[in-house]
Write an enzyme that holds these catalytic residues in place. Structure first.
Site, PDB file in Angstrom:
ATOM      1  N   LYS A  42     -15.775   2.143  -4.627  1.00  0.00           N
ATOM      2  CA  LYS A  42     -16.835   1.387  -5.273  1.00  0.00           C
ATOM      3  C   LYS A  42     -17.079   1.854  -6.700  1.00  0.00           C
ATOM      4  O   LYS A  42     -17.661   1.147  -7.516  1.00  0.00           O
ATOM      5  CB  LYS A  42     -18.151   1.586  -4.502  1.00  0.00           C
ATOM      6  CG  LYS A  42     -18.173   1.028  -3.112  1.00  0.00           C
ATOM      7  CD  LYS A  42     -19.604   1.280  -2.534  1.00  0.00           C
ATOM      8  CE  LYS A  42     -19.693   1.005  -1.079  1.00  0.00           C
ATOM      9  NZ  LYS A  42     -21.020   1.358  -0.531  1.00  0.00           N
ATOM     10  N   GLY A  43     -16.687   3.071  -6.990  1.00  0.00           N
ATOM     11  CA  GLY A  43     -17.172   3.750  -8.182  1.00  0.00           C
ATOM     12  C   GLY A  43     -16.834   3.102  -9.507  1.00  0.00           C
ATOM     13  O   GLY A  43     -17.499   3.351 -10.512  1.00  0.00           O
ATOM     14  N   ASP A  99     -12.754   5.148 -11.286  1.00  0.00           N
ATOM     15  CA  ASP A  99     -13.905   5.858 -11.828  1.00  0.00           C
ATOM     16  C   ASP A  99     -13.514   7.266 -12.270  1.00  0.00           C
ATOM     17  O   ASP A  99     -13.744   7.667 -13.395  1.00  0.00           O
ATOM     18  CB  ASP A  99     -15.076   5.881 -10.823  1.00  0.00           C
ATOM     19  CG  ASP A  99     -14.680   6.409  -9.446  1.00  0.00           C
ATOM     20  OD1 ASP A  99     -13.476   6.697  -9.209  1.00  0.00           O
ATOM     21  OD2 ASP A  99     -15.576   6.532  -8.594  1.00  0.00           O
ATOM     22  N   ASP A 102      -9.215  12.824  -9.531  1.00  0.00           N
ATOM     23  CA  ASP A 102      -9.460  14.222  -9.166  1.00  0.00           C
ATOM     24  C   ASP A 102      -8.129  14.860  -8.756  1.00  0.00           C
ATOM     25  O   ASP A 102      -7.405  15.371  -9.609  1.00  0.00           O
ATOM     26  CB  ASP A 102     -10.510  14.231  -8.046  1.00  0.00           C
ATOM     27  CG  ASP A 102     -10.917  15.616  -7.603  1.00  0.00           C
ATOM     28  OD1 ASP A 102     -10.575  16.596  -8.307  1.00  0.00           O
ATOM     29  OD2 ASP A 102     -11.590  15.745  -6.559  1.00  0.00           O
ATOM     30  N   LYS A 130     -10.645  14.312 -14.174  1.00  0.00           N
ATOM     31  CA  LYS A 130     -11.099  15.657 -13.749  1.00  0.00           C
ATOM     32  C   LYS A 130      -9.862  16.463 -13.415  1.00  0.00           C
ATOM     33  O   LYS A 130      -9.204  16.256 -12.411  1.00  0.00           O
ATOM     34  CB  LYS A 130     -12.030  15.539 -12.543  1.00  0.00           C
ATOM     35  CG  LYS A 130     -12.666  16.850 -12.142  1.00  0.00           C
ATOM     36  CD  LYS A 130     -13.931  16.644 -11.331  1.00  0.00           C
ATOM     37  CE  LYS A 130     -13.651  16.489  -9.856  1.00  0.00           C
ATOM     38  NZ  LYS A 130     -14.924  16.437  -9.074  1.00  0.00           N
ATOM     39  N   PHE A 151     -19.097  18.212  -9.928  1.00  0.00           N
ATOM     40  CA  PHE A 151     -19.261  16.920  -9.252  1.00  0.00           C
ATOM     41  C   PHE A 151     -20.167  16.043 -10.105  1.00  0.00           C
ATOM     42  O   PHE A 151     -21.298  16.400 -10.405  1.00  0.00           O
ATOM     43  CB  PHE A 151     -19.853  17.112  -7.852  1.00  0.00           C
ATOM     44  CG  PHE A 151     -19.707  15.881  -7.009  1.00  0.00           C
ATOM     45  CD1 PHE A 151     -18.556  15.643  -6.293  1.00  0.00           C
ATOM     46  CD2 PHE A 151     -20.730  14.934  -6.964  1.00  0.00           C
ATOM     47  CE1 PHE A 151     -18.411  14.490  -5.531  1.00  0.00           C
ATOM     48  CE2 PHE A 151     -20.593  13.781  -6.207  1.00  0.00           C
ATOM     49  CZ  PHE A 151     -19.431  13.556  -5.490  1.00  0.00           C
ATOM     50  N   ASP A 158     -21.235   7.927  -7.234  1.00  0.00           N
ATOM     51  CA  ASP A 158     -22.338   8.288  -6.329  1.00  0.00           C
ATOM     52  C   ASP A 158     -22.179   9.684  -5.759  1.00  0.00           C
ATOM     53  O   ASP A 158     -21.116  10.300  -5.824  1.00  0.00           O
ATOM     54  CB  ASP A 158     -22.386   7.321  -5.143  1.00  0.00           C
ATOM     55  CG  ASP A 158     -21.301   7.630  -4.114  1.00  0.00           C
ATOM     56  OD1 ASP A 158     -20.131   7.814  -4.520  1.00  0.00           O
ATOM     57  OD2 ASP A 158     -21.610   7.709  -2.915  1.00  0.00           O
ATOM     58  N   ARG A 164     -25.684   5.764  -8.420  1.00  0.00           N
ATOM     59  CA  ARG A 164     -24.731   4.839  -9.034  1.00  0.00           C
ATOM     60  C   ARG A 164     -25.345   4.069 -10.207  1.00  0.00           C
ATOM     61  O   ARG A 164     -24.660   3.654 -11.132  1.00  0.00           O
ATOM     62  CB  ARG A 164     -24.227   3.809  -8.005  1.00  0.00           C
ATOM     63  CG  ARG A 164     -23.327   4.345  -6.931  1.00  0.00           C
ATOM     64  CD  ARG A 164     -22.670   3.204  -6.182  1.00  0.00           C
ATOM     65  NE  ARG A 164     -22.106   3.600  -4.893  1.00  0.00           N
ATOM     66  CZ  ARG A 164     -20.907   4.148  -4.738  1.00  0.00           C
ATOM     67  NH1 ARG A 164     -20.158   4.391  -5.782  1.00  0.00           N
ATOM     68  NH2 ARG A 164     -20.471   4.462  -3.538  1.00  0.00           N
TER      69      ARG A 164
HETATM   70  P1  5GP Z   1      -8.435  11.714  -5.810  1.00  0.00           P
HETATM   71  O1  5GP Z   1      -8.032  11.603  -7.251  1.00  0.00           O
HETATM   72  O2  5GP Z   1      -8.745  13.127  -5.428  1.00  0.00           O
HETATM   73  O3  5GP Z   1      -7.460  11.081  -4.872  1.00  0.00           O
HETATM   74  O4  5GP Z   1      -9.751  10.899  -5.522  1.00  0.00           O
HETATM   75  C1  5GP Z   1     -10.589  10.404  -6.499  1.00  0.00           C
HETATM   76  C2  5GP Z   1     -11.787   9.857  -5.802  1.00  0.00           C
HETATM   77  O5  5GP Z   1     -12.582  10.939  -5.288  1.00  0.00           O
HETATM   78  C3  5GP Z   1     -12.692   9.136  -6.791  1.00  0.00           C
HETATM   79  O6  5GP Z   1     -12.367   7.765  -6.889  1.00  0.00           O
HETATM   80  C4  5GP Z   1     -14.061   9.381  -6.191  1.00  0.00           C
HETATM   81  O7  5GP Z   1     -14.319   8.428  -5.182  1.00  0.00           O
HETATM   82  C5  5GP Z   1     -13.939  10.756  -5.553  1.00  0.00           C
HETATM   83  N1  5GP Z   1     -14.401  11.821  -6.483  1.00  0.00           N
HETATM   84  C6  5GP Z   1     -13.670  12.845  -6.951  1.00  0.00           C
HETATM   85  N2  5GP Z   1     -14.407  13.624  -7.772  1.00  0.00           N
HETATM   86  C7  5GP Z   1     -15.637  13.069  -7.818  1.00  0.00           C
HETATM   87  C8  5GP Z   1     -16.843  13.411  -8.525  1.00  0.00           C
HETATM   88  O8  5GP Z   1     -16.957  14.389  -9.282  1.00  0.00           O
HETATM   89  N3  5GP Z   1     -17.908  12.580  -8.326  1.00  0.00           N
HETATM   90  C9  5GP Z   1     -17.852  11.484  -7.508  1.00  0.00           C
HETATM   91  N4  5GP Z   1     -18.973  10.751  -7.404  1.00  0.00           N
HETATM   92  N5  5GP Z   1     -16.727  11.135  -6.845  1.00  0.00           N
HETATM   93  C10 5GP Z   1     -15.626  11.924  -7.001  1.00  0.00           C
END
Ligand code: 5GP
Length: 175
Positions: A42-43, A99, A102, A130, A151, A158, A164
């Site tokens: 959703k982000g 969004d 990570d 990130k 975070f 969220d 959000r």
């Molecule tokens: P990854 O890159 O680890 O596969 O996943 C990314 C997803 O993890 C993002 O789309 C989000 O949903 C969640 N996520 C990772 N870090 C954060 C953060 O600092 N804040 C929030 N709200 N979501 C995060």
């Protein structure tokens, strides 16, 4: 994190300025428009809404809901697709809009899936990169802000469905 206090990292003006810059890059690359923007829910909904209006050219918009199982589970590398893209991808220029990247697992795996659908091109736009926990290299074509860790919430992101609506991207402190 129940008592965590959001501290502003990037305020609404800073975000709007970055979104305009990214939109300028996209407009220059695709002057006739025609891009299919795929927002990862959703982000990404706030970022995507601001981005397509700043680009200001005809485009298609779709959304997907996906998540990665993560590398610490037996099913590492698997994507959980709750809602897939509906608009045909074949022969289109696609920009995946996320969004925050990570570990990189989610967007990199979904990019592979889109590539199998025969697009003309696939690029990735992320509001936040990130970098501190990256497991899968992701080449971000458009990136709003880079942070090392922490975070963050707000501007679509969220924590437990809260925050959000905030105009700013904030760090949740006091975890
Ligand atoms: P990854 O890159 O680890 O596969 O996943 C990314 C997803 O993890 C993002 O789309 C989000 O949903 C969640 N996520 C990772 N870090 C954060 C953060 O600092 N804040 C929030 N709200 N979501 C995060």
């Amino acid at each position: 994190m129940v008592d965590a206090k959001p501290r502003v990292l990037f305020n609404g003006d800073e975000i709007a300025a970055r979104v305009r810059e990214i939109a300028g890059e996209i407009s220059a690359k695709y002057p006739d428009g025609g891009v299919l923007f795929i927002g990862i829910l959703k982000g990404s909904f706030v970022f995507l809404a601001d981005l397509v209006r700043a680009v200001g050219r005809p485009c298609h918009i779709d959304f997907v809901r996906i998540s990665s199982y993560g590398s610490d589970t037996a099913s590492s590398g698997k994507l959980d697709i709750l809602m897939d893209v509906h608009i045909p991808v074949r022969d289109r220029h696609v920009i995946l809009v996320d969004d925050i990247v990570d570990t990189g697992l989610t967007v990199s795996q979904y990019r592979e899936r889109i590539l199998q659908m025969g697009p003309r091109s696939v690029e990735i736009a992320a509001l936040i990169d990130k970098t501190g926990r990256r497991e899968k290299h992701v080449s971000l074509d458009y990136c709003g802000f880079r942070i090392e860790g922490g975070f963050v919430v707000g501007y679509g992101l969220d924590w437990d469905e809260r925050y959000r609506y905030l105009n700013s991207v904030c760090l949740l402190e006091g975890e």
